[in-house]
Design a protein around this motif. Sequence first.
Motif, mmCIF file in Angstrom:
data_model
loop_
_atom_site.group_PDB
_atom_site.id
_atom_site.type_symbol
_atom_site.label_atom_id
_atom_site.label_comp_id
_atom_site.label_asym_id
_atom_site.label_seq_id
_atom_site.Cartn_x
_atom_site.Cartn_y
_atom_site.Cartn_z
ATOM 1 N N LEU A 1 0.820 -1.213 0.000
ATOM 2 C CA LEU A 1 0.000 0.000 0.000
ATOM 3 C C LEU A 1 0.855 1.264 0.000
ATOM 4 C CD1 LEU A 1 -2.694 1.506 0.237
ATOM 5 C CD2 LEU A 1 -2.664 1.052 2.688
ATOM 6 N N GLY A 2 1.895 1.289 0.848
ATOM 7 C CA GLY A 2 2.737 2.475 0.925
ATOM 8 C C GLY A 2 3.499 2.733 -0.357
ATOM 9 N N ALA B 1 1.078 3.997 -3.104
ATOM 10 C CA ALA B 1 0.654 5.377 -2.867
ATOM 11 C C ALA B 1 1.796 6.351 -3.135
ATOM 12 C CB ALA B 1 0.143 5.534 -1.432
ATOM 13 N N ASP B 2 3.044 5.997 -2.755
ATOM 14 C CA ASP B 2 4.183 6.883 -2.983
ATOM 15 C C ASP B 2 4.483 7.082 -4.460
ATOM 16 O OD1 ASP B 2 4.603 7.373 -0.313
ATOM 17 O OD2 ASP B 2 6.094 5.773 -0.065
ATOM 18 N N ASP C 1 0.037 11.313 0.198
ATOM 19 C CA ASP C 1 -0.726 11.249 1.450
ATOM 20 C C ASP C 1 -2.222 11.094 1.185
ATOM 21 O OD1 ASP C 1 1.611 11.493 2.837
ATOM 22 O OD2 ASP C 1 1.404 13.643 3.219
ATOM 23 N N PHE D 1 -2.961 7.664 -0.237
ATOM 24 C CA PHE D 1 -2.928 6.610 0.780
ATOM 25 C C PHE D 1 -4.281 6.505 1.477
ATOM 26 C CE2 PHE D 1 -2.125 4.717 4.875
ATOM 27 C CZ PHE D 1 -1.167 3.749 4.630
#
Length: 250
Positions: A118-119, A122-123, A129, A132
């Motif tokens: 997930l991180g 999203a990045d 942010d 995410f």
Amino acid sequence: MPEVAPIVDPGTTADAPSAPGRRRRGRTTLLIATAAVLGLVAGTCAGYLVQADREPTRLPSLSQPVVAQAKGPGPEPLSAAQDHRVKTNGDLRKLLISRPKGTKALDWAPEQDGWLDLGAYADSLTHADREFRDLVAAEFRRAAGVSWSVGSTGSTQVRLVQYRQEETLGAPERASRWDVDGARAYGVPGASDGMAYLFDAERKPGYLPFYKALATASRGDIAMEIWIFDSKPIPKQKIMDLAKRQLERL
């Protein structure tokens, strides 16, 4: 002086004697009505007494007979061709198209061994942010990707993002979330929401032109996205072919 005559009921006359031979019916009618009521009450009581002397009627059982289970092996599980989840619940990386021969893997690709958590996913997006939080709300489950470079300026990224879809239809919603204002849009066969977009070049002084193309679609609980970046115009057929090949594997 004339006097006003009193108002008298036309059917009777004050001090008028009853007509000879006329019988009074009130008493007889009352006797008949009373007898009818007594007869009705007596009949009802008799019915209750008869019903009370009878045996109670047995009601059918509410339970159903137990059906014996058939002997022998159970039915064969559905194959991947018959059950979409058999395919998509396995290794998501195996559903990705292969990196073409003659290309190089991207050193800066966000996926590790083909997986994006997930991180990492999203990045890799603008406004990480916010993305995410949106991915959590969309019930992100997992993601897989493959990337490669062609020459010194061209690169391609293919991603499959799977959602749980317990409370919301994350895959189709996320597949249509991209900012494509001003892009030329084309439908991609193989998915009802399949679309391909070609963007105009982004130009900055001192830099090469920057072209990009995007293909999106959803199939079940999986959202597909394909990006192509280059310093020269990207043919429509190039992004369409990649999208068709990837959809065929879902």
